[in-house]
Each structure stands twice: as C-alpha cells, then as structure tokens.
Scaffold this active site. Structure first.
Site, short mmCIF file in Angstrom:
data_model
loop_
_atom_site.label_atom_id
_atom_site.label_comp_id
_atom_site.label_asym_id
_atom_site.label_seq_id
_atom_site.Cartn_x
_atom_site.Cartn_y
_atom_site.Cartn_z
N ASP A 188 -0.65 16.96 -18.26
CA ASP A 188 -1.13 15.61 -18.53
C ASP A 188 -0.68 15.27 -19.96
O ASP A 188 -1.22 15.81 -20.92
CB ASP A 188 -2.66 15.56 -18.41
CG ASP A 188 -3.24 14.17 -18.65
OD1 ASP A 188 -2.58 13.37 -19.33
OD2 ASP A 188 -4.36 13.91 -18.20
N TYR A 228 -9.83 17.16 -19.39
CA TYR A 228 -10.43 15.84 -19.26
C TYR A 228 -11.57 15.86 -18.25
O TYR A 228 -11.48 16.52 -17.21
CB TYR A 228 -9.34 14.85 -18.83
CG TYR A 228 -9.83 13.51 -18.39
CD1 TYR A 228 -10.53 12.68 -19.26
CD2 TYR A 228 -9.59 13.06 -17.10
CE1 TYR A 228 -10.99 11.43 -18.85
CE2 TYR A 228 -10.03 11.81 -16.69
CZ TYR A 228 -10.74 11.01 -17.58
OH TYR A 228 -11.19 9.78 -17.16
N LYS A 286 -3.59 4.03 -21.00
CA LYS A 286 -3.62 4.29 -22.43
C LYS A 286 -2.33 3.80 -23.10
O LYS A 286 -2.03 2.63 -23.09
CB LYS A 286 -3.86 5.78 -22.66
CG LYS A 286 -4.98 6.41 -21.81
CD LYS A 286 -6.30 5.72 -21.91
CE LYS A 286 -7.47 6.55 -21.36
NZ LYS A 286 -7.45 6.76 -19.90
N ARG A 331 0.82 -1.21 0.00
CA ARG A 331 0.00 0.00 0.00
C ARG A 331 0.86 1.27 0.00
O ARG A 331 0.44 2.33 -0.46
CB ARG A 331 -0.94 -0.01 1.22
CG ARG A 331 -2.02 1.06 1.19
CD ARG A 331 -1.64 2.29 2.00
NE ARG A 331 -1.54 2.02 3.41
CZ ARG A 331 -1.04 2.89 4.28
NH1 ARG A 331 -0.57 4.07 3.88
NH2 ARG A 331 -0.94 2.58 5.57
#
Length: 408
Positions: free
Chosen positions: A197, A123, A222, A69
């Site tokens: 981004d 986005y 992507k 984690r």
C-alpha cells in the site's frame, strides 16, 4: 462458461502491455491523462456518464458487453491507462475506494485456509478486513513488526498456506519504514505475492514495481486525487494479476463512478507539483516542532534523528517522505487538545493528502477501535498528533503551529 465469462465484462484496453516510461513523472501525469486517445480533439477525457453502451461488436457473448459496473467505461479506461503509466505497470484498475482495491485484491488472491503476513501497524480498514470478514472465511494473518526481518518472518511462515506478504510504504501514524527490499526478496524466495500500500508515498516518492513488488495499492482519495473531494482506489501490477483482481471486483461491484474517475484524473495532473511541496512543507514543519522544548518527540523519517532516516534516504525519491508525520507534546493529551484548538489554518479532520493541512489525534480517530493497551503496544500515545501537511505557504504553517504551541 469460463470464470471470466461469468463476470459479464469486456477485456479492458487499459490492460495492454505498456512501453517503458520515457518521460518524467510530471510530464507523464499530464499527457497520459488523455490515453488511449483524444475524444473529438478534447484536451481532457470527458466524463462518459453512462451506465451502459450500445452493442456494436460482431461477436456474441459477455466479452462484447460494455457496462460501467464492469470497469470498461471510456472514462474509467482512460484513468486506468494514466495510472498504469505513472506506476510503470502493465495495467491498473481504478475502483470506488481504497478499501475496494484492498479487499478485491485480497479476495482474488486468497482462499479459505490461506495465511497472510501483514504489518502490526497496518491501516485500520485492512486490519478489520483480515480480522473479521476474511477470518470468518478461514484466512489467518500474522503481524510483523516494522523492525523485523527474514529470521522473524521465517518463523511465521505456514508451509502450503502463506500466500501473501502485505506491507505499507509508511506506517500510520508513526511513519515507520520496513526493509522493503528484504520483503521483496523474502516473498520471491518463498513464492509469496508481495503487495504494498503506497498511498503515503505516491509514485513520485517510491517506485514499488521497480523494487520488485507484485502489486501496488493506493487510496486515491488521498494524494493521487489530492483535493479531498473524491473517494477512489487503485490496483496496479501485471496485466494477468490486475485482470484477476478486476474479475473479482466485477463480481463484488465496487466500480468507480465516471465522475469520480474524472476527478482523480484531473488531480493526477498536478501530482508532481503538490507532492514536492508537501514533502518540503512536512519536513520544515517537523524540524520546527523538533526544536521546541514543548515537543517530546517528532516521528518523521526525513529527520536525521529518526531510526528510519537511512532507509528513507535509500528508498524515497524527489526529496521527500510524503506529507504525513506525527509528534507528541511533553505535557501529554491535555496539551495536545489545547494545541489542536489553537490552530487556525490546520483543520482538525481525518484523512490526508489534500491541498489543505489536516491534524488529528489517532487515539480518537483512526485507532479509536484499539484498546488503550493495544495502542500503547503499538507506540501510539493518547497525546500523539498526526499532521497531514498541505501546500500552504511554509511560513504560514510555521506561524500557525508556533502560535498554537505558545498557547500550550
């Protein structure tokens, strides 16, 4: 107990300062995949499918704890080193999704009362984060247009409050390009953290840190993973900044699963091959569609008729602007639906960056949450079709779209 102690996490080896990139990106993508070292001589870093690890250190305290984690599993660290090498960054942090990368970065950098400059066409997930959660937290945002410049940005500044200038390498779905060099200069002049981004361009087509950006984000779902089979995100930048984002992410908990980290690393090994092919396929298909009398307009910065062509030529490397573009048919939304139904190779599906070609109508998917007037203001018509081009043979793609066009 200091702030870092409270996260219960060890300092990652992947955050160490890296030497300048010496090899081409294709070579780096392959050979950085086993950093920081080969395990039992394996050619690839194995999947350490373990949540926790035996304590073998000599120091007491949280920094000696290895726990998945906390983003310090060996598979996670190997991917972090690979990503940092590709971006030319001091450090990188892989996370569970692109939105995990975006939200962890903004939550680290902002506090109540802060203000952000963000593209008007950003986005949808980023827009919703700013408009809902961060707005409730007291963060405000001003929208900057793709063709705006320092004069407009100056008017939007809120002295003492504006902290971040957040942009995208290419807008979705109209693939517009802001003046990225001007963004960097403006951010530096006003003491803002510049974030980009770069999902649509990848490190192969755009080198944001070399342009002067402070932070690079990706949805590794992507192009970086490239096979439509994993969800992941990336933050890259200086060691200090990435460590801060990591501390926030460790509190929020969006660590990347070791198996997902392995899949991203595997996909990265073929990044250079895939993106070059997608660059070429997208431009050829855009040119093909632009010649059809049934097509009203094509949005692709690689076309000489594009208002963003000169910026694309100046900014993007390795022969392309990525694999995403959009177009509109002369007969509107009904013709668009007919074309989508006529395609056989291209799949009607959201997302992008995989080896297969995907098409979608943004008015019904990525931008369905906007009102018709908001979409119109953004230049997104109901009949607009976005194409995320894969690596199929170019002739087969042209034939598929040609047959579908003939039925319109």
């Amino acid at each position: 107990m200091n702030d870092r102690d409270s996260t219960g996490c060890e300092e990652p080896a992947a955050a160490a300062l890296r030497p300048p990139r010496r090899h081409g990106l294709g070579t780096t993508a392959v050979h950085a995949a086993t950093a920081p070292g080969r395990v039992q001589g394996a050619c690839v870093t194995p999947i350490f499918q373990a949540a926790t690890f035996a304590f073998e250190g000599t120091e007491d305290g949280y920094h000696a704890v290895r726990y998945t984690r906390c983003n310090n599993n060996p598979t996670q660290l190997a991917l972090a080193a690979q990503l940092a090498a590709l971006e030319g960054a001091e450090a990188a942090l892989p996370l569970a999704s692109g939105m995990a990368a975006i939200s962890s970065t903004l939550l680290h950098l902002l506090e109540p009362g802060a203000h952000v400059l963000v593209p008007s066409s950003t986005y949808g997930g980023t827009h919703d984060l700013l408009a809902s959660l961060l707005r409730r937290w007291g963060v405000s945002a001003s929208a900057v247009g793709p063709d705006s410049g320092p004069r407009e940005w100056e008017a939007m500044l809120q002295p003492g409050k504006t902290r971040v200038f957040y942009v995208e390498a290419l807008s979705n779905p109209l693939v517009q390009i802001m003046d990225l060099r001007a963004v960097v200069a403006f951010a530096r002049r006003h003491g803002l953290v510049s974030i980009i981004d770069a999902t649509f361009t990848t490190p192969l087509n755009l080198r944001p840190l070399e342009l002067g950006f402070d932070v690079v984000l990706h949805s590794a779902t992507k192009y970086l993973s490239g096979h439509s089979d994993v969800i992941a995100g990336v933050v890259a930048g200086s060691s200090e900044l990435v460590e801060g984002v990591k501390a926030t992410a460790n509190l929020l908990g969006p660590s990347i699963d070791p198996h997902a980290a392995f899949l991203v690393s595997r996909g990265l090994r073929t990044l250079a091959l895939r993106v070059v092919r997608q660059n070429s396929n997208a431009l050829e298909l855009a040119r093909f569609l632009a010649r059809s009398p049934k097509v009203l307009r094509v949005h692709h910065p690689g076309l000489e008729a594009s208002p963003y062509h000169q910026r694309a030529q100046a900014l993007f490397a390795n022969g392309g602007c990525g694999g995403v573009f959009s177009f509109e048919l002369a007969d509107g939304v009904d013709a668009a639906e007919t074309l989508l139904k006529g395609l056989r190779l291209a799949l009607v599906a959201p997302s992008l960056g995989g080896v297969e070609t995907l098409v979608t109508r943004p008015a019904t998917t990525s931008h369905a949450g906007l009102s018709p007037s908001e979409r119109e203001a953004a230049g997104i018509s109901d009949g607009l079709i976005r194409v995320a081009v894969g690596i199929e043979d170019t002739a087969d793609l042209l034939a598929d779209f040609g047959t579908a066009l003939a039925g319109v």
